[in-house]
Design a protein around this motif. Structure first.
Motif, short mmCIF file in Angstrom:
data_model
loop_
_atom_site.label_atom_id
_atom_site.label_comp_id
_atom_site.label_asym_id
_atom_site.label_seq_id
_atom_site.Cartn_x
_atom_site.Cartn_y
_atom_site.Cartn_z
N GLN A 119 0.81 -1.13 -0.03
CA GLN A 119 0.09 0.09 0.08
C GLN A 119 0.85 1.28 -0.07
N ASN A 120 0.72 2.05 -1.12
CA ASN A 120 1.47 3.38 -0.81
C ASN A 120 0.65 4.27 -0.71
N ASN A 121 1.01 4.66 0.53
CA ASN A 121 -0.25 5.75 1.23
C ASN A 121 0.25 7.18 1.01
N GLN A 122 1.15 7.31 0.05
CA GLN A 122 1.75 8.56 -0.35
C GLN A 122 0.66 9.38 -1.75
N SER A 123 1.13 10.67 -1.76
CA SER A 123 0.30 11.40 -2.72
C SER A 123 1.28 11.20 -4.21
N PHE A 124 2.34 10.40 -4.29
CA PHE A 124 3.28 10.46 -5.35
C PHE A 124 3.56 8.80 -5.70
N THR A 125 4.01 8.69 -6.93
CA THR A 125 4.26 7.18 -7.30
C THR A 125 5.56 6.86 -6.58
N GLN A 126 5.62 5.54 -6.33
CA GLN A 126 6.79 5.05 -5.58
C GLN A 126 7.02 3.76 -6.52
N HIS A 127 8.39 3.47 -6.45
CA HIS A 127 8.98 2.06 -6.75
C HIS A 127 9.65 1.15 -5.69
N VAL A 128 9.51 0.03 -5.92
CA VAL A 128 9.90 -1.08 -5.16
C VAL A 128 10.85 -2.03 -6.00
N TYR A 129 11.95 -2.26 -5.37
CA TYR A 129 12.82 -3.17 -6.25
C TYR A 129 12.92 -4.40 -5.51
N LEU A 130 12.55 -5.53 -6.04
CA LEU A 130 13.00 -6.95 -5.47
C LEU A 130 14.02 -7.55 -6.10
N ALA A 131 14.98 -8.12 -5.43
CA ALA A 131 16.32 -8.68 -5.89
C ALA A 131 16.54 -10.06 -5.13
N GLY A 132 17.53 -10.88 -5.94
CA GLY A 132 17.99 -12.09 -5.39
C GLY A 132 18.29 -13.08 -6.51
N GLU A 133 18.75 -14.28 -6.13
CA GLU A 133 19.08 -14.97 -6.78
C GLU A 133 18.11 -15.78 -7.58
#
Length: 208
Positions: A119-133
């Protein structure tokens, strides 16, 4: 495509020093777009080096001194058939309902094949980065209890659902919300009437 922008596969040497020299494992990064004031379903398509909640989302999303203004993560509990929620405080992740604003001792892990909501509770777009093997094991097992499960495809490839082992463990009527294609980073609901194990082979190791 809402939520998912790109999948970047990288070849990195990620084994610890005790591993055999010259051995490398492919790794990947997945970027997920989070529209403002919205919920986004996502799933972990990699095997993270540290699967704890704090490590997977380290220094990502927006924290606050109160839950109402902070970003949230919702994880479906297959036993209680309810969501467990964490919100980001200024110091770390706190389980909803706890009075303390200090980081909780989090038993939660976000491993390959796990689905969740952000849930992005902000008034702007955000990005999440998932990483791993990137998983290279011959197969990956997921326990499906006789209930709803929020899951994701455990490999970093797109595949028609009928070409997966999942199709063979579903009831004859199938799961009503199961997509036609399983995409990296996309979460989906699975429903089975009897407890079973979804054993998905790695297509890189398949002869088919």
């Amino acid at each position: 495509m809402k939520g998912l922008l790109c999948l970047i596969a990288l070849l990195l040497t990620v084994l610890p020093a005790i591993a055999q020299p010259g051995v490398s494992r492919p790794a990947g990064i997945l970027r997920i777009e989070l529209p403002p004031r919205a919920y986004t379903a996502a799933a972990q398509p990699f095997d993270p080096w540290d699967s704890s909640l704090g490590a997977v989302f380290f220094n990502q999303l927006t924290g606050s001194t109160n839950a109402a203004a902070a970003d949230h993560i919702f994880v479906w509990n297959t036993v209680s058939q309810t969501y467990h929620c964490w919100w980001k405080s200024s110091n770390g992740w706190v389980m909803e309902g706890e009075r303390s604003r200090e980081p909780s001792v989090l038993p939660l892990t976000i491993s390959a094949g796990a689905g969740f909501f952000l849930q992005n509770n902000q008034s702007f777009t955000q990005h999440v980065y998932l990483a791993g093997e990137i998983l290279l094991d011959a197969e990956h097992e997921t326990l499906l209890p006789p209930a709803f499960t929020l899951a994701g495809y455990p490999y970093a490839t797109a595949i028609p659902v009928l070409d997966t082992a999942l199709s063979s463990v579903l009831p004859a009527s199938g799961s009503p919300t199961l997509p036609l294609f399983l995409m990296p980073g996309h979460a989906f609901w699975v429903f089975v009437t009897n407890s079973c194990v979804w054993t998905e082979p790695c297509r890189r190791n398949s002869k088919n």
